[in-house]
Write a protein that holds these residues in place. Structure first.
Motif, PDB file in Angstrom:
ATOM      1  N   SER A   1     -48.896 -80.886  -1.960  1.00 51.24           N
ATOM      2  CA  SER A   1     -47.833 -81.609  -1.231  1.00 51.24           C
ATOM      3  C   SER A   1     -46.511 -80.731  -1.041  1.00 51.24           C
ATOM      4  O   SER A   1     -46.359 -80.738   0.130  1.00 51.24           O
ATOM      5  CB  SER A   1     -47.553 -83.014  -1.979  1.00 51.24           C
ATOM      6  N   GLU A   2     -46.335 -80.145  -2.108  1.00 53.01           N
ATOM      7  CA  GLU A   2     -44.866 -79.303  -1.890  1.00 53.01           C
ATOM      8  C   GLU A   2     -45.306 -78.150  -0.750  1.00 53.01           C
ATOM      9  O   GLU A   2     -44.456 -77.774   0.023  1.00 53.01           O
ATOM     10  CB  GLU A   2     -44.499 -78.914  -3.083  1.00 53.01           C
TER      11      GLU A   2
ATOM     12  N   VAL B   1     -27.941 -72.884   1.009  1.00 51.43           N
ATOM     13  CA  VAL B   1     -29.548 -72.559   1.281  1.00 51.43           C
ATOM     14  C   VAL B   1     -30.099 -73.713   2.225  1.00 51.43           C
ATOM     15  O   VAL B   1     -30.761 -73.547   3.385  1.00 51.43           O
ATOM     16  CB  VAL B   1     -30.226 -72.282  -0.021  1.00 51.43           C
TER      17      VAL B   1
ATOM     18  N   ARG C   1     -39.570 -68.902  10.953  1.00 52.54           N
ATOM     19  CA  ARG C   1     -38.745 -69.420  11.953  1.00 52.54           C
ATOM     20  C   ARG C   1     -37.398 -68.723  11.756  1.00 52.54           C
ATOM     21  O   ARG C   1     -36.981 -68.079  11.019  1.00 52.54           O
ATOM     22  CB  ARG C   1     -38.272 -70.926  11.775  1.00 52.54           C
TER      23      ARG C   1
ATOM     24  N   LEU D   1     -34.492 -68.826   9.448  1.00 50.64           N
ATOM     25  CA  LEU D   1     -34.660 -68.221   8.284  1.00 50.64           C
ATOM     26  C   LEU D   1     -34.191 -67.074   7.985  1.00 50.64           C
ATOM     27  O   LEU D   1     -34.027 -66.569   6.732  1.00 50.64           O
ATOM     28  CB  LEU D   1     -35.899 -68.722   7.758  1.00 50.64           C
TER      29      LEU D   1
ATOM     30  N   VAL E   1     -41.737 -85.287  -0.013  1.00 48.83           N
ATOM     31  CA  VAL E   1     -42.991 -84.985  -0.455  1.00 48.83           C
ATOM     32  C   VAL E   1     -43.554 -85.992  -1.671  1.00 48.83           C
ATOM     33  O   VAL E   1     -42.765 -86.597  -2.281  1.00 48.83           O
ATOM     34  CB  VAL E   1     -42.892 -83.775  -1.334  1.00 48.83           C
ATOM     35  N   PRO E   2     -44.719 -86.225  -1.195  1.00 52.62           N
ATOM     36  CA  PRO E   2     -45.354 -87.344  -1.925  1.00 52.62           C
ATOM     37  C   PRO E   2     -45.678 -87.114  -3.482  1.00 52.62           C
ATOM     38  O   PRO E   2     -46.087 -85.975  -3.574  1.00 52.62           O
ATOM     39  CB  PRO E   2     -46.844 -87.773  -1.172  1.00 52.62           C
TER      40      PRO E   2
ATOM     41  N   ILE F   1     -36.973 -70.599   0.586  1.00 54.01           N
ATOM     42  CA  ILE F   1     -36.519 -71.821   0.683  1.00 54.01           C
ATOM     43  C   ILE F   1     -37.298 -72.881  -0.021  1.00 54.01           C
ATOM     44  O   ILE F   1     -37.016 -74.074   0.057  1.00 54.01           O
ATOM     45  CB  ILE F   1     -36.530 -72.433   2.172  1.00 54.01           C
ATOM     46  N   GLN F   2     -37.917 -72.358  -1.092  1.00 54.97           N
ATOM     47  CA  GLN F   2     -38.372 -73.488  -1.877  1.00 54.97           C
ATOM     48  C   GLN F   2     -37.553 -73.856  -2.997  1.00 54.97           C
ATOM     49  O   GLN F   2     -36.538 -73.309  -3.280  1.00 54.97           O
ATOM     50  CB  GLN F   2     -39.590 -72.544  -2.903  1.00 54.97           C
ATOM     51  N   VAL F   3     -37.529 -75.187  -3.074  1.00 53.81           N
ATOM     52  CA  VAL F   3     -36.664 -75.918  -4.046  1.00 53.81           C
ATOM     53  C   VAL F   3     -36.755 -75.138  -5.253  1.00 53.81           C
ATOM     54  O   VAL F   3     -37.909 -74.827  -5.874  1.00 53.81           O
ATOM     55  CB  VAL F   3     -37.109 -77.423  -4.100  1.00 53.81           C
ATOM     56  N   PRO F   4     -35.597 -74.773  -5.974  1.00 51.67           N
ATOM     57  CA  PRO F   4     -35.496 -74.161  -7.406  1.00 51.67           C
ATOM     58  C   PRO F   4     -36.237 -74.838  -8.513  1.00 51.67           C
ATOM     59  O   PRO F   4     -36.186 -76.185  -8.374  1.00 51.67           O
ATOM     60  CB  PRO F   4     -34.252 -73.543  -7.450  1.00 51.67           C
TER      61      PRO F   4
ATOM     62  N   GLN G   1     -32.308 -80.713  -0.561  1.00 49.76           N
ATOM     63  CA  GLN G   1     -32.918 -80.335   0.516  1.00 49.76           C
ATOM     64  C   GLN G   1     -33.379 -81.594   1.579  1.00 49.76           C
ATOM     65  O   GLN G   1     -33.352 -81.326   2.743  1.00 49.76           O
ATOM     66  CB  GLN G   1     -34.386 -79.683   0.191  1.00 49.76           C
TER      67      GLN G   1
ATOM     68  N   LEU H   1     -41.974 -75.865   6.761  1.00 48.94           N
ATOM     69  CA  LEU H   1     -40.485 -75.439   6.802  1.00 48.94           C
ATOM     70  C   LEU H   1     -40.217 -74.065   7.239  1.00 48.94           C
ATOM     71  O   LEU H   1     -39.376 -73.505   7.846  1.00 48.94           O
ATOM     72  CB  LEU H   1     -39.935 -75.647   5.550  1.00 48.94           C
ATOM     73  N   THR H   2     -41.173 -73.260   6.858  1.00 50.77           N
ATOM     74  CA  THR H   2     -41.194 -71.898   7.279  1.00 50.77           C
ATOM     75  C   THR H   2     -41.722 -71.357   8.405  1.00 50.77           C
ATOM     76  O   THR H   2     -41.067 -70.397   8.944  1.00 50.77           O
ATOM     77  CB  THR H   2     -41.959 -71.062   5.933  1.00 50.77           C
TER      78      THR H   2
ATOM     79  N   VAL I   1     -47.111 -85.292   9.155  1.00 50.28           N
ATOM     80  CA  VAL I   1     -45.870 -85.673   8.730  1.00 50.28           C
ATOM     81  C   VAL I   1     -45.172 -84.472   8.415  1.00 50.28           C
ATOM     82  O   VAL I   1     -43.880 -84.477   9.003  1.00 50.28           O
ATOM     83  CB  VAL I   1     -46.066 -86.417   7.291  1.00 50.28           C
TER      84      VAL I   1
ATOM     85  N   GLU J   1     -40.980 -68.613  -0.225  1.00 47.90           N
ATOM     86  CA  GLU J   1     -39.801 -68.403  -1.558  1.00 47.90           C
ATOM     87  C   GLU J   1     -38.671 -68.613  -1.263  1.00 47.90           C
ATOM     88  O   GLU J   1     -37.767 -69.218  -1.974  1.00 47.90           O
ATOM     89  CB  GLU J   1     -40.057 -66.997  -2.300  1.00 47.90           C
TER      90      GLU J   1
ATOM     91  N   GLN K   1     -45.390 -78.806   3.336  1.00 49.24           N
ATOM     92  CA  GLN K   1     -44.048 -78.942   3.406  1.00 49.24           C
ATOM     93  C   GLN K   1     -43.409 -77.465   3.666  1.00 49.24           C
ATOM     94  O   GLN K   1     -42.654 -77.453   4.755  1.00 49.24           O
ATOM     95  CB  GLN K   1     -43.227 -79.623   2.703  1.00 49.24           C
TER      96      GLN K   1
ATOM     97  N   ARG L   1     -47.430 -82.263 -11.258  1.00 42.83           N
ATOM     98  CA  ARG L   1     -47.719 -81.481  -9.892  1.00 42.83           C
ATOM     99  C   ARG L   1     -47.500 -80.058  -9.878  1.00 42.83           C
ATOM    100  O   ARG L   1     -46.867 -79.328 -10.187  1.00 42.83           O
ATOM    101  CB  ARG L   1     -46.326 -81.907  -9.066  1.00 42.83           C
TER     102      ARG L   1
ATOM    103  N   MET M   1     -31.548 -73.259   5.776  1.00 46.66           N
ATOM    104  CA  MET M   1     -32.827 -73.639   6.408  1.00 46.66           C
ATOM    105  C   MET M   1     -33.260 -74.566   7.637  1.00 46.66           C
ATOM    106  O   MET M   1     -34.182 -74.388   8.229  1.00 46.66           O
ATOM    107  CB  MET M   1     -33.438 -74.483   4.949  1.00 46.66           C
TER     108      MET M   1
ATOM    109  N   SER N   1     -32.120 -80.697  -7.001  1.00 44.82           N
ATOM    110  CA  SER N   1     -32.632 -79.680  -6.161  1.00 44.82           C
ATOM    111  C   SER N   1     -33.343 -80.114  -4.812  1.00 44.82           C
ATOM    112  O   SER N   1     -33.177 -79.838  -3.682  1.00 44.82           O
ATOM    113  CB  SER N   1     -33.423 -78.658  -6.927  1.00 44.82           C
TER     114      SER N   1
ATOM    115  N   GLU O   1     -50.764 -85.944   5.464  1.00 53.32           N
ATOM    116  CA  GLU O   1     -49.571 -85.299   5.250  1.00 53.32           C
ATOM    117  C   GLU O   1     -49.390 -83.975   6.093  1.00 53.32           C
ATOM    118  O   GLU O   1     -48.153 -83.589   6.358  1.00 53.32           O
ATOM    119  CB  GLU O   1     -49.400 -84.798   3.852  1.00 53.32           C
TER     120      GLU O   1
END
Lengths: 343, 343
Positions: free
Chosen positions: B85-86, A112, A5, A8, A237-238, B235-238, A89, B93-94, B112, B233, B89, B218, A116, A85, B109
């Motif tokens: 799951s992560e 960030v 996107r 980003l 996120v489940p 935007i991945q949650v740290p 988000q 997101l990307t 969603v 990477e 998303q 997880r 996003m 964290s 999911e």
């Protein structure tokens, strides 16, 4: 080739302390309680190992119950996440429309998470590195999401109840959202109970990471109005909070956990006094941002002496380093190296 | 009051199996390897407890190295996340722009995560509940993100190499993105090596949850072109992958882990033969979607007999239930209750 996107395109990975370069050093670059984690937390993991076979409770019912009891709020006003964290988000995913406000020098993940979502970032000036309530209120517009780290990372300033209440009143008037990140609030001497101010225009974020020194497992929580919690739940996120994180959080949010905090944070306060007297500095939190001329060079010089601090360039403070309070012996070593003025 | 983003207004929380209602039942509603978790995985947690003091390695270097060795790819082509799951998303997101494609009846999911980004959802018809390659290719447009669960949840159909290669060729031609979710691929008898097809237009998702029966922690991973991994990477949650998840994944992606899978999945296959002979059904995965007239009623009737299955209403299949393969004794109990035709 499928392009990411367009929002980003100007994003880069945020820098953090605690690099894992394998160096055998004393790590002042992470802001953790130097007396954690407590044994009762480690014991919980041992007895919880079998729970790995079971899907995590997506509701985090046990932790929610304990948090609502601790704060005297409804369980529906609490949302548990995989660390602050994840919650930062989740806030932007749910509420970010056009613009994020934040102090000039603050935690990097706010920007960030805002970028996003394609939001504009407006950084608010900090005269003498202080967060200025008036400047914030003058800038706030409808639909803005304001991030306030309280106490602020890396400057250690804690906004008092009056200041936050004023900002919140303006946010209610024009309909903006205040995200109050209290990740370090357990280290503040006389914190005010922010949840008593809670309205639909504020989301409080809290972490167990720093207070209990458990960064390896991911757990944090948000307190806000039921409607806000429900909106965020829809896209969380489940199973993001693992069974171990849930067991540990339940054990930490307890009378045993409160006793551990009271005892260890008193020790941290005594160590802070010594540090502040020696260097003539002050912080409301368990870390300091100090002007050393060239943060990058100071970091490298200290690393050679077996000490890791955080270079504050990524906070927009290239002259500064950030270091946390550790045990007295370790702090002495830091002070000794400061006195050598290697940088 | 600050309203959530308008895109989120028609979203609701996705339904999953494995409800934790405290009932003492045999749980056929979760699709886990009935012979896991292996002891060597549980042992890893015990010896890793101290790692809770340390921030997780944001690069997940050890797991990445093992995955790249296993698949013969570059470490830069691997991204580790807190479960599939992560990663689902993170993909939307990307890369999600305007439209998500997915088979009519598939994992909830995907929709969603797509709606979260304000995308339109186009569900592709499944004649006789089969995924039809031609129908998918006819529908694909530039910038679409196509979700393919392979084998498909809940129908258990596995698309062969040719079918996936055809779809991928079309995706490359028009520039769409194929997300191939292989969460259940370890249970397929002769799976093809999807990563050998990998291009910039495909992201493969893989999970350790089902194969090793470790839903409590997880961890999952994505394989794709380096550019796609880099974009995600950012935007991945740290620190989203906890230290325990990293230790466990490293232990599982090993010769010991491969041996555990080979041994236990052979047992699952023998159990599947018995189940399929008894009921005249077939699945390429370790679960079945079966027409029982009224899924909700059947679920409740079986629950009274101490058996939990998944009602498939949320998959758009109200006549069906889904149940997984468990041990022979447990499967016998399910078959016995089927023969009573209580529903």
């Amino acid at each position: 080739m499928v392009k990411p996107r367009v929002q980003l395109s100007d994003l880069s990975v945020c820098e953090h302390g605690g690099e894992q370069d394998g160096a055998d050093v004393i790590d002042f670059s992470v802001n953790l309680n130097p007396y954690g984690p407590p044994d009762f937390v480690l014991d919980v993991i041992k007895s919880a190992i079998d729970a790995i076979k079971i899907y995590p409770d997506t509701e985090c019912s046990e932790i929610r119950a304990r948090i609502s009891q601790k704060f005297g709020c409804d369980t529906g006003e609490v949302l548990v996440g995989a660390g602050v964290s994840e919650l930062i988000q989740l806030v932007t995913l749910t509420f970010m429309k056009t613009r994020a406000l934040m102090p000039q020098h603050t935690y990097g993940e706010y920007a960030v998470a805002a970028k996003m979502m394609g939001a504009k970032i407006k950084r608010i000036e900090m005269p003498d590195l202080r967060i200025d309530t008036e400047l914030i209120m003058a800038e706030m517009k409808p639909d803005d999401v304001l991030f306030l780290c309280n106490p602020n990372n890396p400057t250690g300033q804690y906004l008092a109840k009056n200041a936050v209440a004023q900002i919140l009143k303006e946010a209610e008037r024009i309909d903006a959202l205040v995200v109050l990140d209290e990740a370090y609030v357990d280290f503040v001497k006389h914190p005010f109970p922010a949840h008593t101010l809670a309205t639909r225009n504020m989301i409080i974020l809290r972490s167990l990471t720093k207070s209990f020194a458990i960064p390896g497992i991911r757990v944090g929580y948000a307190i806000s109005a039921v409607e806000n919690v429900k909106a965020m739940e829809k896209i969380q996120v489940p199973w993001s909070v693992s069974v171990f994180a849930q067991e540990i959080a339940a054990a930490a949010i307890s009378t045993e956990g409160d006793a551990f905090l009271a005892e260890t944070i008193e020790k941290v306060e005594r160590s802070k006094e010594k540090m502040e007297n020696a260097l003539g500095i002050h912080s409301d939190a368990n870390f300091y941002a100090v002007d050393v001329g060239n943060g990058r060079e100071a970091k490298h010089a200290l690393l050679e002496a077996g000490i890791r601090v955080r270079d504050c360039s990524s906070f927009g403070l290239p002259h500064h380093i950030r270091f946390s309070i550790r045990t007295d012996d370790e702090n002495e070593l830091l002070l000794h190296n400061f006195s050598l003025e290697k940088f």
